[in-house]
Motif scaffolding. Structure first.
Motif, PDB file in Angstrom:
ATOM      1  N   CYS A 217       0.820  -1.215   0.000  1.00  0.00           N
ATOM      2  CA  CYS A 217       0.000   0.000   0.000  1.00  0.00           C
ATOM      3  C   CYS A 217       0.857   1.270   0.000  1.00  0.00           C
ATOM      4  O   CYS A 217       0.404   2.318  -0.475  1.00  0.00           O
ATOM      5  CB  CYS A 217      -0.913   0.010   1.222  1.00  0.00           C
ATOM      6  SG  CYS A 217      -2.113  -1.310   1.256  1.00  0.00           S
ATOM      7  N   PHE A 222      -3.967   4.784  -4.271  1.00  0.00           N
ATOM      8  CA  PHE A 222      -5.269   4.813  -3.601  1.00  0.00           C
ATOM      9  C   PHE A 222      -5.148   4.976  -2.093  1.00  0.00           C
ATOM     10  O   PHE A 222      -6.150   4.996  -1.391  1.00  0.00           O
ATOM     11  CB  PHE A 222      -6.051   3.525  -3.896  1.00  0.00           C
ATOM     12  CG  PHE A 222      -6.468   3.400  -5.327  1.00  0.00           C
ATOM     13  CD1 PHE A 222      -7.419   4.260  -5.859  1.00  0.00           C
ATOM     14  CD2 PHE A 222      -5.921   2.433  -6.145  1.00  0.00           C
ATOM     15  CE1 PHE A 222      -7.812   4.153  -7.177  1.00  0.00           C
ATOM     16  CE2 PHE A 222      -6.305   2.322  -7.468  1.00  0.00           C
ATOM     17  CZ  PHE A 222      -7.247   3.189  -8.000  1.00  0.00           C
ATOM     18  N   LEU A 223      -3.929   5.051  -1.588  1.00  0.00           N
ATOM     19  CA  LEU A 223      -3.739   5.163  -0.136  1.00  0.00           C
ATOM     20  C   LEU A 223      -3.892   6.608   0.312  1.00  0.00           C
ATOM     21  O   LEU A 223      -3.229   7.500  -0.215  1.00  0.00           O
ATOM     22  CB  LEU A 223      -2.350   4.646   0.257  1.00  0.00           C
ATOM     23  CG  LEU A 223      -2.129   4.627   1.765  1.00  0.00           C
ATOM     24  CD1 LEU A 223      -2.685   3.346   2.365  1.00  0.00           C
ATOM     25  CD2 LEU A 223      -0.666   4.777   2.097  1.00  0.00           C
ATOM     26  N   ASN A 239      -9.768   2.638  -2.625  1.00  0.00           N
ATOM     27  CA  ASN A 239     -10.051   1.975  -3.894  1.00  0.00           C
ATOM     28  C   ASN A 239     -11.349   1.189  -3.738  1.00  0.00           C
ATOM     29  O   ASN A 239     -11.407   0.219  -2.982  1.00  0.00           O
ATOM     30  CB  ASN A 239      -8.885   1.034  -4.256  1.00  0.00           C
ATOM     31  CG  ASN A 239      -9.094   0.376  -5.605  1.00  0.00           C
ATOM     32  OD1 ASN A 239     -10.158   0.474  -6.206  1.00  0.00           O
ATOM     33  ND2 ASN A 239      -8.064  -0.293  -6.081  1.00  0.00           N
ATOM     34  N   SER A 242     -11.183  -2.540  -3.936  1.00  0.00           N
ATOM     35  CA  SER A 242     -10.319  -3.278  -3.010  1.00  0.00           C
ATOM     36  C   SER A 242     -11.151  -3.808  -1.853  1.00  0.00           C
ATOM     37  O   SER A 242     -12.110  -3.162  -1.422  1.00  0.00           O
ATOM     38  CB  SER A 242      -9.230  -2.350  -2.480  1.00  0.00           C
ATOM     39  OG  SER A 242      -8.614  -2.934  -1.351  1.00  0.00           O
ATOM     40  N   TYR A 253       0.498  -3.667   3.894  1.00  0.00           N
ATOM     41  CA  TYR A 253      -0.576  -4.480   3.310  1.00  0.00           C
ATOM     42  C   TYR A 253      -0.547  -4.261   1.791  1.00  0.00           C
ATOM     43  O   TYR A 253       0.227  -3.423   1.288  1.00  0.00           O
ATOM     44  CB  TYR A 253      -1.912  -4.026   3.892  1.00  0.00           C
ATOM     45  CG  TYR A 253      -3.122  -4.795   3.412  1.00  0.00           C
ATOM     46  CD1 TYR A 253      -3.316  -6.121   3.765  1.00  0.00           C
ATOM     47  CD2 TYR A 253      -4.084  -4.169   2.616  1.00  0.00           C
ATOM     48  CE1 TYR A 253      -4.439  -6.816   3.334  1.00  0.00           C
ATOM     49  CE2 TYR A 253      -5.213  -4.868   2.179  1.00  0.00           C
ATOM     50  CZ  TYR A 253      -5.377  -6.186   2.542  1.00  0.00           C
ATOM     51  OH  TYR A 253      -6.483  -6.871   2.101  1.00  0.00           O
ATOM     52  N   GLY A 254      -1.372  -4.940   1.072  1.00  0.00           N
ATOM     53  CA  GLY A 254      -1.423  -4.763  -0.377  1.00  0.00           C
ATOM     54  C   GLY A 254      -2.507  -5.635  -0.960  1.00  0.00           C
ATOM     55  O   GLY A 254      -2.982  -6.569  -0.323  1.00  0.00           O
ATOM     56  N   CYS A 255      -2.933  -5.305  -2.154  1.00  0.00           N
ATOM     57  CA  CYS A 255      -3.933  -6.134  -2.833  1.00  0.00           C
ATOM     58  C   CYS A 255      -3.740  -5.990  -4.338  1.00  0.00           C
ATOM     59  O   CYS A 255      -2.930  -5.168  -4.798  1.00  0.00           O
ATOM     60  CB  CYS A 255      -5.354  -5.727  -2.433  1.00  0.00           C
ATOM     61  SG  CYS A 255      -5.930  -4.221  -3.226  1.00  0.00           S
ATOM     62  N   GLY A 257      -5.516  -4.621  -6.384  1.00  0.00           N
ATOM     63  CA  GLY A 257      -6.000  -3.358  -6.931  1.00  0.00           C
ATOM     64  C   GLY A 257      -4.966  -2.249  -6.840  1.00  0.00           C
ATOM     65  O   GLY A 257      -5.315  -1.084  -7.074  1.00  0.00           O
TER      66      GLY A 257
HETATM   67  S1  SF4 Z   1      -5.427  -2.108  -0.300  1.00  0.00           S
HETATM   68 FE1  SF4 Z   1      -4.864  -2.296  -2.434  1.00  0.00          FE
HETATM   69  S2  SF4 Z   1      -5.910  -0.594  -3.458  1.00  0.00           S
HETATM   70 FE2  SF4 Z   1      -5.958  -0.180  -1.246  1.00  0.00          FE
HETATM   71  S3  SF4 Z   1      -4.175   1.114  -0.880  1.00  0.00           S
HETATM   72 FE3  SF4 Z   1      -3.520  -0.978  -0.529  1.00  0.00          FE
HETATM   73  S4  SF4 Z   1      -2.701  -1.721  -2.511  1.00  0.00           S
HETATM   74 FE4  SF4 Z   1      -3.873   0.160  -2.886  1.00  0.00          FE
END
Ligand code: SF4
Length: 307
Positions: A217, A222-223, A239, A242, A253-255, A257
């Motif tokens: 993230c 989108f953060l 997002n 997400s 964290y991360g996803c 999206g």
């Molecule tokens: S959860 Fe996914 S979309 Fe949201 S900030 Fe983190 S990486 Fe970006």
């Protein structure tokens, strides 16, 4: 037929024999047909005996009707003392009572509910309410205020003989309120830590989503950053696609999206057509001997063009 058993102390004979009196009392107190077999006789004291009858009522498995009878000294008659329903050793009992504050789970709070916080809640500590004295190095401390006032007085003194104009200064509480600091209690160090641990568990680096994410993230467009000390490790995901949209996410964290993870490929554009009108292409009329009819047609066309 009674299945009575007695303890080591010898019961009063008349009290021990008063099973029918005890049963009648139990049946009067209970619903019809729920007083079962006589199961035990317990000596409570001199001329005081409790008769126990099994309870046949559904939901009261292992419970027993306890009827205590007594006899006065030198009296010939047994009298009824009390009738109660008591749990036996294998009785079905309700679970131990747990205070609501320990039973409460995240998500239990509904619209209109009020959740009081204890005065000694470890997650909170006193904030600046305007009543306490700020520390000496605080921007709103009395010492600092005096220094600033002295500086202001020097600047506004003007020509000799003119009275200094002392600017109106807001109270410390007003300044604190303007800065958003005036709260009776704020998060304690412990409160910050437990919140961070909780968020890390839900939207942290060790979750399956983060493990499979192309990036974290911290580099995602989108953060949304957050203020305060928690902003060093957390932000809010914005997002809508997400799973963490609108949630506090760890920077690790991360996803899938992630804004830079996969950029949408641009569709290929065909090359513009080229028409060359300045050069004449010379084509052989008889490309080969075995061209057959094609060569003959070309020859005929050539003859027609030269006639
Ligand atoms: S959860 Fe996914 S979309 Fe949201 S900030 Fe983190 S990486 Fe970006």
């Amino acid at each position: 037929m009674s299945a009575a058993t007695t303890r080591s102390r010898t019961p009063d004979r008349l009290c021990a024999e008063a099973v029918d009196i005890a049963r009648a009392a139990a049946e009067e107190a209970a619903a019809p047909g729920v007083v079962g077999e006589h199961v035990e006789t317990v000596v409570e004291g001199d001329r005081v005996v409790t008769h126990l009858f099994e309870c046949k009522e559904f939901g009261y498995r292992g419970w027993r009707w306890a009827v205590t009878v007594a006899r006065a000294s030198r009296a010939k008659y047994v009298t009824l003392d009390e009738v109660v329903l008591l749990p036996g050793s294998d009785a079905l009992l309700a679970p131990e009572w747990v205070p609501w504050s320990e039973r409460l789970r995240p998500g239990d709070l509904g619209p209109g509910d009020l959740l009081p916080t204890e005065s000694d809640d470890l997650r909170l500590e006193p904030g600046f309410s305007g009543e306490d004295t700020p520390p000496p190095n605080s921007p709103v401390s009395a010492e600092m205020a005096e220094l600033v006032e002295a500086e202001d007085a020097e600047v506004s003194a003007g020509p000799v003989g003119e009275l200094p104009i002392v600017p109106t200064r807001g109270s410390i509480a007003a300044v604190a309120e303007e800065l958003g600091l005036r709260r009776a209690r704020v998060l304690s160090r412990y409160g910050l830590h437990v919140a961070a641990d909780r968020w890390e568990d839900t939207y942290g680096a060790k979750t399956p989503m983060a493990q499979a994410a192309p990036s974290t993230c911290v580099s995602c467009g989108f953060l949304c950053p957050i203020g305060g000390s928690l902003g060093q490790a957390f932000g809010v995901c914005a997002n809508e696609f997400s799973p963490a949209d609108g949630r506090v996410v760890s920077l690790s964290y991360g996803c899938g999206g992630h804004s830079e993870a996969a950029v949408m490929p641009t569709p290929p554009r065909p090359a513009p057509p080229v028409i060359d009108e300045t050069v004449v292409d010379v084509l052989p009329l008889r490309p080969s001997a075995d061209a057959g009819s094609v060569g003959a047609v070309a020859e005929g066309a050539d003859d027609l063009g030269h006639s």
